[in-house]
Write an enzyme that holds these catalytic residues in place. Structure first.
Site, PDB file in Angstrom:
ATOM      1  N   ASP A  37     -11.299  19.006  11.321  1.00  0.00           N
ATOM      2  CA  ASP A  37     -11.615  18.104  12.431  1.00  0.00           C
ATOM      3  C   ASP A  37     -13.125  18.070  12.654  1.00  0.00           C
ATOM      4  OD1 ASP A  37      -9.585  16.974  14.877  1.00  0.00           O
ATOM      5  OD2 ASP A  37     -11.722  17.048  15.371  1.00  0.00           O
ATOM      6  N   ASP A  53     -16.294  15.989   8.605  1.00  0.00           N
ATOM      7  CA  ASP A  53     -16.253  14.574   8.963  1.00  0.00           C
ATOM      8  C   ASP A  53     -15.613  13.845   7.783  1.00  0.00           C
ATOM      9  OD1 ASP A  53     -16.708  11.922   9.514  1.00  0.00           O
ATOM     10  OD2 ASP A  53     -18.862  12.151   9.910  1.00  0.00           O
ATOM     11  N   ASN A  80      -4.373  12.446   9.012  1.00  0.00           N
ATOM     12  CA  ASN A  80      -4.118  11.920  10.357  1.00  0.00           C
ATOM     13  C   ASN A  80      -5.368  11.470  11.112  1.00  0.00           C
ATOM     14  OD1 ASN A  80      -2.522  11.921  13.095  1.00  0.00           O
ATOM     15  ND2 ASN A  80      -4.217  13.361  13.385  1.00  0.00           N
ATOM     16  N   TYR A 145      -8.837  -2.572  13.780  1.00  0.00           N
ATOM     17  CA  TYR A 145      -7.945  -1.407  13.710  1.00  0.00           C
ATOM     18  C   TYR A 145      -6.706  -1.732  12.873  1.00  0.00           C
ATOM     19  CZ  TYR A 145      -4.887   2.385  15.221  1.00  0.00           C
ATOM     20  OH  TYR A 145      -4.047   3.465  15.243  1.00  0.00           O
ATOM     21  N   LYS A 149      -5.128  -0.047   9.351  1.00  0.00           N
ATOM     22  CA  LYS A 149      -3.798   0.560   9.237  1.00  0.00           C
ATOM     23  C   LYS A 149      -2.933  -0.197   8.211  1.00  0.00           C
ATOM     24  CE  LYS A 149      -4.463   4.057  11.906  1.00  0.00           C
ATOM     25  NZ  LYS A 149      -4.423   5.448  11.394  1.00  0.00           N
ATOM     26  N   ALA A 178       1.167   6.008  21.600  1.00  0.00           N
ATOM     27  CA  ALA A 178       1.529   7.403  21.843  1.00  0.00           C
ATOM     28  C   ALA A 178       0.648   7.988  22.937  1.00  0.00           C
ATOM     29  CB  ALA A 178       1.391   8.210  20.555  1.00  0.00           C
TER      30      ALA A 178
END
Ligand SMILES: NC(=O)c1ccc[n+]([C@@H]2O[C@H](COP(=O)([O-])OP(=O)(O)OC[C@H]3O[C@@H](n4cnc5c(N)ncnc54)[C@H](O)[C@@H]3O)[C@@H](O)[C@H]2O)c1
Length: 251
Positions: A37, A53, A80, A145, A149, A178
């Protein structure tokens, strides 16, 4: 349940939200888990934290190598880490398009590239990419975005084909909205956060946001040896948003 006993996993973006819930679930089911992360400072034992990164190939290679050395191998990669973008095609300039594509799409490529040599050595290799309902449904104000995806969805299928004969399964999850710190930040920035939350909840047939733990459960299913016959699929975790067409309440 201990289907991950003896297995190792790397979760990108594992310090928050869906990634964090996934890392904790896999560890709870017996895996040794490394989190990669931008900010792993809040990552606690038994999870191992590595700063990287995903937009920087050198930092990805170094973090994956360190994680694999500490874990003693790699069976599961959960790709993720991702960032958001709002607006129509008129609202973001080229620099922003390149930045978000670089993190959300090329970021997954960089981590997969570094992980594949180790995954090939596993008897239960699995990659799970965090995609989105934005890949399969047209959502307003999400042009950039959604494009990232959509690319993640196609990348998942292509990777599944490339690596199936090496014994590496590749699947993705497509969450609806979410309830994570990310969405919390979006709500905080809205003119009327309560109304914005109500609108997001109403968009889902279940009438509520998806839980990070519910997405984690789907990721764990696809990552588990129990789903050994499943590759090249997108598992919707969206409260029915993609597949259902409800009539208005009372009609
Ligand atoms: N929350 C939702 O409604 C939703 C819906 C569908 C898909 N998703 C996807 O789920 C994934 C996780 O989202 P979340 O809601 O848990 O977000 P989040 O912001 O709570 O967590 C994302 C994590 O990724 C890390 N990260 C961001 N950029 C990074 C980079 N360049 N390198 C390394 N780490 C980086 C952040 O530090 C953070 O810990 C994303 O890919 C997102 O697109 C989220």
């Amino acid at each position: 349940m201990s289907d991950f006993e003896g297995l190792t996993a790397l979760v990108t973006g594992g310090a928050s939200g869906i990634g964090r819930a996934t890392a904790e679930l896999l560890a709870g089911r017996g895996a040794r888990v490394a989190v990669l992360d931008l900010d792993p400072s809040g990552v606690d034992k038994p999870l191992l934290g590595y700063r990287a990164d995903v937009a920087d190939d050198t930092s990805v290679r170094e973090a994956v190598a360190a994680a694999v050395a500490d874990l003693g191998g790699l069976d599961v990669l959960v790709n993720n880490a991702g960032i958001g973008a709002q607006g129509t095609v008129e609202d973001n300039d080229d620099t922003e398009w390149h930045r978000v594509l670089d993190v959300n799409v090329v970021g997954m490529v960089r981590v997969a590239r570094a992980a594949l040599p180790h995954l090939r050595a596993s008897a239960h290799a699995a990659v799970v990419n965090t995609c989105s309902i934005a890949a399969t449904a047209g959502l307003p104000q999400r042009a950039l975005y959604s494009a990232t995806k959509g690319a993640v969805y196609s990348l998942t299928l292509a990777m599944a084909a490339d690596h199936v004969r090496e014994g590496i399964r590749v699947n993705c999850v497509n969450p609806g909205t979410a309830d994570t710190p990310w969405v919390g930040r979006l709500l905080d920035a809205a003119d009327d956060p309560a109304a914005e939350r109500a609108a997001l909840e109403a968009r889902q047939p279940t009438g509520r946001l998806v839980g990070a733990d519910e997405v984690a459960g789907a990721i764990a299913y696809l990552a588990s040896p129990l789903s050994g016959a499943t590759t090249g699929t997108a598992l919707a975790v969206d409260g029915g948003m993609q597949g259902l067409r409800l009539r208005p309440v009372g009609r």
